[in-house]
Write an enzyme that holds these catalytic residues in place. Sequence first.
Site, PDB file in Angstrom:
ATOM      1  N   HIS A 475       0.985  -0.885  -0.203  1.00 41.98           N
ATOM      2  CA  HIS A 475       0.436   0.286   0.149  1.00 41.98           C
ATOM      3  C   HIS A 475       0.697   1.464  -0.141  1.00 41.98           C
ATOM      4  O   HIS A 475       0.533   1.999  -0.678  1.00 41.98           O
ATOM      5  CB  HIS A 475      -0.921   0.176   1.452  1.00 41.98           C
ATOM      6  N   GLU A 712      -2.001 -16.084 -20.247  1.00 41.98           N
ATOM      7  CA  GLU A 712      -1.170 -15.730 -19.098  1.00 41.98           C
ATOM      8  C   GLU A 712      -0.591 -17.174 -18.559  1.00 41.98           C
ATOM      9  O   GLU A 712      -0.159 -17.729 -18.648  1.00 41.98           O
ATOM     10  CB  GLU A 712      -2.074 -16.126 -18.308  1.00 41.98           C
ATOM     11  N   ASP A 736       0.975 -13.102 -14.890  1.00 40.74           N
ATOM     12  CA  ASP A 736       1.100 -14.258 -15.094  1.00 40.74           C
ATOM     13  C   ASP A 736       1.939 -14.684 -16.449  1.00 40.74           C
ATOM     14  O   ASP A 736       2.570 -15.799 -15.890  1.00 40.74           O
ATOM     15  CB  ASP A 736      -0.046 -15.411 -15.213  1.00 40.74           C
ATOM     16  N   CYS A 783      -3.380  -6.327 -20.561  1.00 40.96           N
ATOM     17  CA  CYS A 783      -3.818  -5.319 -19.614  1.00 40.96           C
ATOM     18  C   CYS A 783      -2.822  -6.073 -18.648  1.00 40.96           C
ATOM     19  O   CYS A 783      -3.282  -5.714 -17.057  1.00 40.96           O
ATOM     20  CB  CYS A 783      -4.904  -5.897 -19.579  1.00 40.96           C
TER      21      CYS A 783
HETATM   22  C1  PEP Z   1      -1.972 -10.826 -15.245  1.00 43.57           C
HETATM   23  O1  PEP Z   1      -1.618 -12.061 -15.177  1.00 43.57           O
HETATM   24  O2  PEP Z   1      -0.978  -9.970 -15.329  1.00 43.57           O
HETATM   25  C2  PEP Z   1      -3.273  -9.886 -14.942  1.00 43.57           C
HETATM   26  C3  PEP Z   1      -3.752  -9.170 -15.604  1.00 43.57           C
HETATM   27  O3  PEP Z   1      -4.054 -11.047 -14.202  1.00 43.57           O
HETATM   28  P1  PEP Z   1      -4.189 -10.862 -12.389  1.00 43.57           P
HETATM   29  O4  PEP Z   1      -2.703  -9.743 -12.672  1.00 43.57           O
HETATM   30  O5  PEP Z   1      -4.770 -10.040 -11.554  1.00 43.57           O
HETATM   31  O6  PEP Z   1      -2.788 -12.527 -12.420  1.00 43.57           O
HETATM   32 MG    MG Z   2      -3.109 -12.944 -14.306  1.00 41.17          MG
END
Ligand code: PEP
Ligand code: MG
Length: 852
Positions: A475, A712, A736, A783
Site C-alpha cells: 500500500h 497468461e 502471469d 492488461c
Molecule cells: C496478469 O496476470 O497479468 C493479470 C492482468 O492478471 P492478475 O495480475 O490479476 O493475475
Molecule cells: Mg493473471
Amino acid sequence: MAQTPQITESMSGAGQVDQGDSRAPDLVLLAPMDGWASPLAEVPDPVFAEKMMGDGVAIDPTGATMHAPCDGEIILLHDALHAVTLRAVGGAEILMHVGLDTVALGGQGFTAHVAKGQKVKAGDRLISFDLDQLAQSARSLITPIIIANGEKFSIVTRRENAPVARGQEMMRVRRLASSQASPAAAAAGEFRRDVIVPLAHGLHARPAARLAGAAKGFGAEIVFLAGEKRANARSPIALMGLGLSKDAPVTLIASGSDAEQALAALAALLESGMDEDEAEPVAIVGAPAMPIDAGALAGIRAAPGLSLGTAFHFKRTDLAVPEAGRGDALETAALRHAIVAVKSKLGAAMRKGGAQSAILGAHLAFLDDPELARQAAESIAGGKSAAAAWRDTIDAQIAVLKELKDPRLRERMADLADLKRQVLVALGCATAAPAQDLPPDAILLADDILPSEMAGLDPTRVAGIALAGGGPTSHAAILAASLNIPALVACGEALQAIADGTVLLLDADRGALMIAPREPVREDARIRIATATSARAAARASAQSLCHTRDGRRIAIDANLGSLEDAVKAVAAGAEGCGLLRTEFLFLDRQSPPSEDEQVHTYGAIAQALAGRTLTIRTLDIGGDKPAAYLPFPAEENPALGLRGVRVSLWRPDLLKTQLRAILRSVPAAQCRIMAPMVASLEELRAVRRLLDEARDELDMRETVALGVMVETPAAAVTADILAAEADFLSIGTNDLTQYGLAMDRGNASLAAQFDALHPAVLRLIAATTEGAGRAERPVGVCGGLASDPLAAPILIGLGVTSLSATASQIATLKADIAKRTLDECRALASAALAMTSAAEVRALLLRKGER
Ligand code: PEP
Ligand code: MG
C-alpha cells in the site's frame, strides 16, 4: 574534497595473504587504452557499479582502440563487437565492455581485430571504435574492465582516480586458493574470530569496499558483528554502517564450504591495517561520514520517476506496551474505545477521497473483523492488558499472512502492522511522537512505511522514498505512485548506513539509489527532472484525447479497474475504456458468493460510470492462492499450477453461469466484452462459450457479446492462432505470463529483481501471441503490469499490440509517449529487443532511446 590519484591495494604483504595461491604469480593487467581510470562504482549502470558482473576498474577512454591487457585467448567476442572476454594464461577471465548500452548499436562503429579462439599477446589490438559516433549514440563511453570469474581471482592492486596510458600497469590479480576446509569444519559450518579494528579512520568506505571485494572471492557467508549490529561482509555500505572506529572490537563469522579460508583472509586483511595512512583524511562529500565512493544501491521500482534530494531517515514513535491487564471490564472497554477512535479517524480521512480511500476502507474492514475481536477478548480474559492483547492478536494474524503464497496478501501484513500501531497509539502506548522535520526534497529512508505514516507526511516535501524492505504492490508503494513520488523498495539494510543530509539521486526506473552523486550527475538529474515535470503537465492537459502514434496508428489506452471508484477516477484520467475489470473484489473476504442481483448492481454502476466506453469484464480469477471461504478448494502442492482462473469457473460452472447472467443483464452488449483468465486450451474457451450461450438463451438475448481469452500461460501464447480462431480478442496478462514463462513465482521476493516482463523470453511469447492472433485477424491487447510501464509501450506496439490497459495514473504519460513514436520506430525497437539476451539489456536500450 578532490580525490587523489591512487593505486589501492586490496591485500598487501605476501605473508598474510593465506588465501592466495603462493605458487601462482600475480597476473599483471596493463591498461588496454588511454583514458581516465575510475572506480567501478562510478559507472552509471548498477550492473557494473554494483559489481554484478564482477570486480574491476572503469576507463573513460581517450584512445579509440582497445588492446589486450595481458597474454591470453579470446574466449568471447560479442556479436555487436562492443565486448570481448580474454582468458589469461592462469585462467583469469577479463571482460572488457566498451561504453554503456553499446550492444544496441549492433556493431556499428566497431571493428574487431581478433576472433573467438584466437591467442593474443599483451598489447595486441582487440577492438577499434569510432569515438565520435559512440559519443553521439551511446549512453556513456565508460569502459568497465572486469574480472569475470571473481570466485577464483581477486584484485590485489588497481589504479583508480588517475589517468592511465595504454600499456601502463592497471591491476594485479591473484588466484584464490581452492577450498581446503576440512569436511569436519565444513560440517560444523561456522568459524569466528575477534578482531580489534586497527584502521586509523575506522572502517570507512575504502577499507569497507576492499573487505567486501575480498569477501566476494569466497563462497562462504561472512558477517561482521559489532554489538547488536550485523553486516554482510559483501556489502561495503553495511560494513560502514557498523560505525566501527579505531580500536573497536568486531567479530567475524564465516560459514559455508570455504569458511575457514574466508575468515582467515578477511581477518588478516583487516588486521594488516590495510595501508591506511594515519595522516590521510577521509574523503567526504555532501555530508559528514558519507564517502564519495559509496556507489549506488539497487532496489526494485515501486513508483516510477527520478528525484534528487536529501536523505532523511523516517523516525518512528516508540511504543511501550504494559503486559498485565487491570481487569476484564476495564481492558475490554479500553480496547473498544481505542478501536472506535481509530475508526473515526480513518473514516474522516477516507471521506477526503484520493488514492488512500480504498486502503483506509480495507483498514476499517479489518477493525470490524469478528475474529480479531474474539481473539483479543480471549487474551484479555486471560489477564492481558488491552494493548498486549491487541498486539498479540495482530501479530498472530501477521504470522499467518507471512505463510501465504499470494504476494498481495503477504503485503497486507504492513496494513495489519499499521492497524496494530494505530490502536496501540490510541491506547496511549506511544511515547511522544518524533517530529518529522522533513527537509525540502526529502528522500525518505525506512525499513518500511505504514500507510497511515505515509498519510501523515507532507507530500510536498517528499521527493522520493527508498525502503529497505517492502514489496512493489504494498500500500505504501501504491500511495507513492498515486502521489507521483518515485519510490524504490527492497533496497536492503545498507540504507541504514546512509547519513541524514546526504545528497541522494533516486532513479526508480533504473532501480538505483545513488549516494552522494558527483555534481555533473546531479546537474544532469536536475535537467531530467525539470523536463519530466513539464512533460507530465503537458501530458495531463491532453489526456482526454484518443491515443495515436505519431504516424496515426490508433492505440486504445484503457484502464484496469477493481471497483466503481476506480472507474470514476480512470475516466477523469483519460481512460478510453476498461481493458480489465478484476471481479475478485466482489468475491473475496466474505462468507458466501455475491448473488446475481448484487453483481448486476455493481457491474451496472461501473458500466454507467464509463459512460458508454468499453467495459472488459474478467470472469472470476480466484484459486488456492486467493481462497474464498465458501469454496472448499482441495489442498494443492502448487496452487499457482492448480485450480486457478478459468479452471475454477469450469469446476464450479454454477458460479460462472451466475456471473455471466449478471454481466449480460447489466452491461449493454455493445459496451461489453467478457474474458476468461488463465486459459491454457481451446477446450476451456469452448466451455465458457457454451455457458455464455446458455445464459443468453435463458435471458432471451439476441445480441452477441465479445468473448476473449487472457493469454497468461505459455500454452496460450504459442497456440494463439488456435485460440484466436474462436476468440473475439486476446488480452495478454503479463504478470502471469512472466510467472509461467520464466518459471518464477511472481511473489517470491528473492526473485523480484529478475522477475521482469521485458525478458526477451516473455517478449517472444508476446510476439507469438500477436502473430497467431494476426493470422485470425483478432486484436491483441495487454492488461498486465507491463502495459503500465511507459518504457515498454513502444515495444508492445511494435510487436503488434493495439490496446493497453493500465493503471489510471499512467494513462496521460502513456498517451503522450506513444504520440511521439512512429510505428516503424516501435517495430525497430521490438525487433532489437527480441534479439537481446536479458531484460536488463532491453531496459537499457529503452532508457537510452527514451532519453533522446
Ligand atoms: C496478469 O496476470 O497479468 C493479470 C492482468 O492478471 P492478475 O495480475 O490479476 O493475475
Ligand atoms: Mg493473471
